[in-house]
Design a protein around this motif. Structure first.
Motif: not given
Length: 245
Positions: A24, A27, A147, A184
């Motif tokens: 995270f 991200f 990804e 996500l």
């Protein structure tokens, strides 16, 4: 760093929490870096909106690879950057295509047909139709690659030592990887129909676990990329028909 990692990896719960937190962090940091860079590029080059996603995924890729190098003393191999093993690609493609199509049809019927009619919402927004060429390069190829390096490389690679722990015959890293991949996409609930968002999240969890399973089986992120690619192609089938006909 090495001693800290060893302590973390001795505890399964702490390992999972750390892997998810790192994922995270990458991200969200990618999003933070994307905004000023895309704005600067847009001022000079007047880029179309989809380039925002391209820039976001670029930072995701760079930060993911940098994190792996930092965590693994400059070695990418044990985090899935190697040739795949134990994969016969023709059966693999057929199985993945069948699972992806079944997941797509099932979730579409449940969320977009049944639940959306039983419990209609005011927001009916879905994805805008992009040019097919743009979709191929930005979604099918670029997004799939970036990804997978994050999810199957960083996150799953960090907890791959926990594969002996099983949940309904799937290893813990496979389950965590699939759930993380689905999470996500949870931001879609903020902008789109809740049933369309649920449809996307369900599909990404299922296909995320399929990608994670083959990542674990092959010890490589290459099959995971192809799972992602195939799922994106099947998910864009309506766009393909519109483009062709």
């Amino acid at each position: 760093m090495k001693q800290l990692q060893q302590r973390i990896k001795q505890n399964a719960t702490l390992s999972v929490i750390t892997a998810v937190a790192i994922g995270f962090a990458i991200f969200f940091m990618s999003g933070v870096l994307k905004d000023p860079v895309f704005s600067l590029l847009d001022q000079h080059l007047h880029l179309p909106p989809y380039w925002g996603n391209v820039v976001l995924k670029f930072f995701m890729l760079v930060l993911s690879i940098g994190t792996i190098l930092l965590l693994n003393k400059g070695n990418l191999k044990s985090y899935g950057f190697q040739r795949s093993k134990n994969i016969r690609y023709i059966p693999f493609v057929l199985k993945v295509s069948a699972i992806s199509a079944a997941s797509f049809i099932f979730s579409f019927l449940v969320f977009m047909v049944v639940l959306s009619n039983l419990f209609p919402t005011a927001n009916h927004q879905t994805f805008e139709n992009e040019n097919i060429v743009v979709t191929i390069f930005t979604v099918w190829i670029w997004s799939s690659l970036c990804e997978e390096v994050l999810v199957r490389g960083v996150v799953q690679g960090f907890i791959q030592h926990l594969r002996h722990i099983k949940i309904f015959k799937l290893s813990l890293p496979v389950v965590v990887s699939g759930l993380f991949f689905g999470s996500l996409h949870a931001f879609l609930f903020l902008f789109m129909s809740c049933w369309f968002a649920a449809f996307i999240v369900f599909d990404t969890i299922v296909m995320g676990m399929v990608a994670a399973y083959y990542r674990e089986k092959s010890e490589s992120i290459i099959p995971a990329f192809w799972v992602h690619f195939i799922a994106n192609v099947i998910g864009c089938t309506p766009l393909l028909f519109k483009f062709i006909f």
